[in-house]
Write a protein that holds these residues in place. Structure first.
Motif, PDB file in Angstrom:
ATOM      1  N   PHE A  72      41.446  31.089 -11.680  1.00 36.28           N
ATOM      2  CA  PHE A  72      41.535  29.677 -11.330  1.00 36.28           C
ATOM      3  C   PHE A  72      42.043  29.475  -9.907  1.00 36.28           C
ATOM      4  O   PHE A  72      42.124  28.344  -9.432  1.00 36.28           O
ATOM      5  N   GLU A  73      42.418  30.555  -9.222  1.00 37.05           N
ATOM      6  CA  GLU A  73      42.774  30.490  -7.801  1.00 37.05           C
ATOM      7  C   GLU A  73      41.529  30.848  -6.982  1.00 37.05           C
ATOM      8  O   GLU A  73      40.947  31.914  -7.160  1.00 37.05           O
ATOM      9  N   LEU A  74      41.116  29.963  -6.079  1.00 39.41           N
ATOM     10  CA  LEU A  74      39.904  30.211  -5.293  1.00 39.41           C
ATOM     11  C   LEU A  74      40.205  30.893  -3.962  1.00 39.41           C
ATOM     12  O   LEU A  74      39.385  31.660  -3.461  1.00 39.41           O
ATOM     13  N   ASP A  75      41.358  30.605  -3.378  1.00 34.25           N
ATOM     14  CA  ASP A  75      41.796  31.267  -2.145  1.00 34.25           C
ATOM     15  C   ASP A  75      42.901  32.242  -2.559  1.00 34.25           C
ATOM     16  O   ASP A  75      44.066  31.871  -2.685  1.00 34.25           O
ATOM     17  N   VAL A  76      42.508  33.500  -2.780  1.00 35.90           N
ATOM     18  CA  VAL A  76      43.386  34.433  -3.488  1.00 35.90           C
ATOM     19  C   VAL A  76      44.133  35.327  -2.505  1.00 35.90           C
ATOM     20  O   VAL A  76      43.528  36.030  -1.692  1.00 35.90           O
ATOM     21  N   GLY A 309      29.957  34.180 -17.449  1.00 38.67           N
ATOM     22  CA  GLY A 309      29.902  34.259 -15.992  1.00 38.67           C
ATOM     23  C   GLY A 309      29.833  32.940 -15.265  1.00 38.67           C
ATOM     24  O   GLY A 309      29.770  32.917 -14.032  1.00 38.67           O
ATOM     25  N   ILE A 310      29.848  31.813 -16.007  1.00 38.31           N
ATOM     26  CA  ILE A 310      29.643  30.521 -15.366  1.00 38.31           C
ATOM     27  C   ILE A 310      30.720  30.208 -14.335  1.00 38.31           C
ATOM     28  O   ILE A 310      30.461  29.554 -13.327  1.00 38.31           O
ATOM     29  N   PHE A 311      31.966  30.684 -14.543  1.00 37.79           N
ATOM     30  CA  PHE A 311      33.033  30.405 -13.579  1.00 37.79           C
ATOM     31  C   PHE A 311      32.689  30.977 -12.209  1.00 37.79           C
ATOM     32  O   PHE A 311      33.108  30.441 -11.181  1.00 37.79           O
ATOM     33  N   ALA A 312      31.898  32.070 -12.192  1.00 37.60           N
ATOM     34  CA  ALA A 312      31.567  32.721 -10.916  1.00 37.60           C
ATOM     35  C   ALA A 312      30.482  31.957 -10.162  1.00 37.60           C
ATOM     36  O   ALA A 312      30.533  31.855  -8.931  1.00 37.60           O
ATOM     37  N   THR A 313      29.485  31.410 -10.881  1.00 38.84           N
ATOM     38  CA  THR A 313      28.413  30.685 -10.188  1.00 38.84           C
ATOM     39  C   THR A 313      28.875  29.304  -9.734  1.00 38.84           C
ATOM     40  O   THR A 313      28.330  28.749  -8.781  1.00 38.84           O
ATOM     41  N   LYS A 314      29.886  28.760 -10.396  1.00 44.68           N
ATOM     42  CA  LYS A 314      30.345  27.417 -10.033  1.00 44.68           C
ATOM     43  C   LYS A 314      31.305  27.418  -8.847  1.00 44.68           C
ATOM     44  O   LYS A 314      31.606  26.360  -8.297  1.00 44.68           O
ATOM     45  N   ASN A 315      31.806  28.592  -8.474  1.00 44.68           N
ATOM     46  CA  ASN A 315      32.838  28.658  -7.439  1.00 44.68           C
ATOM     47  C   ASN A 315      32.535  29.748  -6.410  1.00 44.68           C
ATOM     48  O   ASN A 315      31.820  30.703  -6.698  1.00 44.68           O
TER      49      ASN A 315
END
Length: 406
Positions: A72-76, A309-315
């Motif tokens: 849930f962190e996009l800038d890791v 895998g949907i979290f990966a394609t959405k972000n």
């Protein structure tokens, strides 16, 4: 298994002789029951840490985690993110409660985590972090793909993760996805890149010990590609579809092409009309002719795989690479060549072809990558696909016309 199932005599040999520990064992089933995930991904780490504390010559304790431990962190950042729970409490809870009770509690325990995999990986990192006196290194790969060159070009041994996408797309089973932003990037890394970084990282730690007064503990390295060689999801889907059309696999099911939807509702309608409903009709026809019905089951597997895998394609994830770049820049040109993990050396178009051929060669055991018979079959599927699209469109227009009362 307590003490890793290692006899006391063998434990003593390890304590006397081992200088580098590399831990990569884990269950990579994202939705493993919590008890199994905890014992495999967390409890085993605790047992290994206890053993490592008594290793007289220990130089580095290297643990393979995941870049998505906090998805849930996009800038890791290159750090360990805190957990809500004490890892020891979760281990005890998982091994004391009955399975059915634990299964009911799992969604509550997971919190923001999308599955038991990321949940237990985050706990394991926090378990390791508290060992202040151990020389810890944590390698955090993104989605791991086929090898770039070692042990063979395109080598792979399972359909886990991103590999499942590729195979389903080329079979013509995966034909729709959600991609809200066409600039969203996929981040996956060849398996040998992660292996080579795992070898180079302890070397870098020893170099730093000699030249730097304060050595970070733990050292954290992201094994990723997006920060230096970005690969967009839209290009990934196009390249994979093209490969399925140029080199159809043995069990090609439908004409490969992936439609990109900006919203979930568009995707759900597409899947219902062009995946599940035709699959139901195909199974009905199969049963009437005495054949095995498998189309609907396959499409359900595809839909379930999509959920993972949907979290990966959405972000688009941004993984910091300061430590990664430091180890890479410290290596000689000869070492960089022998232990390559530089994302800039990847030509994505060539890599995707090597990946696809590798799956067919090493997993499916196909020898002929371009069969004239399969090309003829694909041509038939192409025109069948056109017919189904026209029929579905005509049926939709008819229903709209009937419902309008005209």
């Amino acid at each position: 298994m307590l003490e890793l199932g290692i006899s006391k005599d063998d434990q003593q040999i390890l304590k006397d002789k081992v200088s580098i520990v590399m831990h990569s064992a884990a269950t990579i089933d994202f939705n493993e029951p919590l008890k199994i995930a905890v014992n495999t991904n967390l409890r085993s780490i605790r047992e290994l840490l206890n053993l490592a504390k008594d290793m007289k010559n220990l130089k580095s304790f290297v643990h393979i985690s995941t870049a998505f431990a906090n998805w849930f962190e996009l800038d890791v950042k290159e750090e360990i993110y805190p957990t809500l729970y004490d890892p020891d409490d979760i281990i005890e809870l998982a091994n004391r409660l009955p399975d059915d009770t634990l299964d009911k509690m799992t969604p509550i325990l997971l919190g923001k985590h999308i599955n038991t995999y990321t949940f237990t990986k985050n706990l394991a990192e926090n378990l390791i972090k508290r060992e202040k006196n151990l020389p810890v290194i944590i390698i955090k790969p993104s989605m791991v793909g086929a090898s770039f060159s070692e042990p063979h070009i395109g080598w792979i041994d399972s359909f886990a993760g991103v590999s499942r996408y590729i195979y389903f797309i080329t079979l013509g089973l995966y034909r729709a996805t959600v991609l809200p932003n066409k600039l969203n990037a996929i981040d996956f890394v060849p398996v040998d890149f992660t292996s080579n970084l795992t070898i180079a990282a302890p070397w870098k730690r020893e170099i730093d010990k000699k030249s730097v007064s304060m050595v970070p503990n733990p050292y954290i390295y992201f094994s990723t590609t997006g920060s230096t060689n970005k690969f967009l999801w839209k290009d990934y889907f196009k390249l994979t579809s093209d490969l399925g059309r140029q080199f159809p696999p043995k069990n090609v099911f439908w004409y490969p092409k992936v439609r990109l939807h900006k919203t979930d509702i568009g995707y759900q309608i597409d899947v219902a009309l062009t995946h599940l409903f035709p699959a139901y009709l195909m199974d009905l026809a199969a049963k009437l002719t005495g054949q095995k019905a498998r189309a609907y089951k396959l499409q359900k597997q595809v839909k379930d795989g999509y959920k993972e895998g949907i979290f990966a394609t959405k972000n688009t994830f941004i993984f910091q690479a300061k430590n990664f770049n430091n180890v890479l820049n410290s290596m000689s040109d000869a070492d960089k060549k022998e232990f390559n993990f530089d994302p800039r050396t990847i030509n994505w178009k060539q890599y995707m072809q090597d990946y696809y051929f590798g799956m067919r060669k090493f997993i499916v055991k196909e020898k002929d990558m371009k069969s004239p018979a399969l090309m003829r079959r694909l041509t038939k599927l192409k025109y069948t696909n056109y017919f189904v699209k026209l029929s579905t469109g005509a049926a939709g227009l008819f229903l709209i016309w009937k419902s309008s009362g005209v």
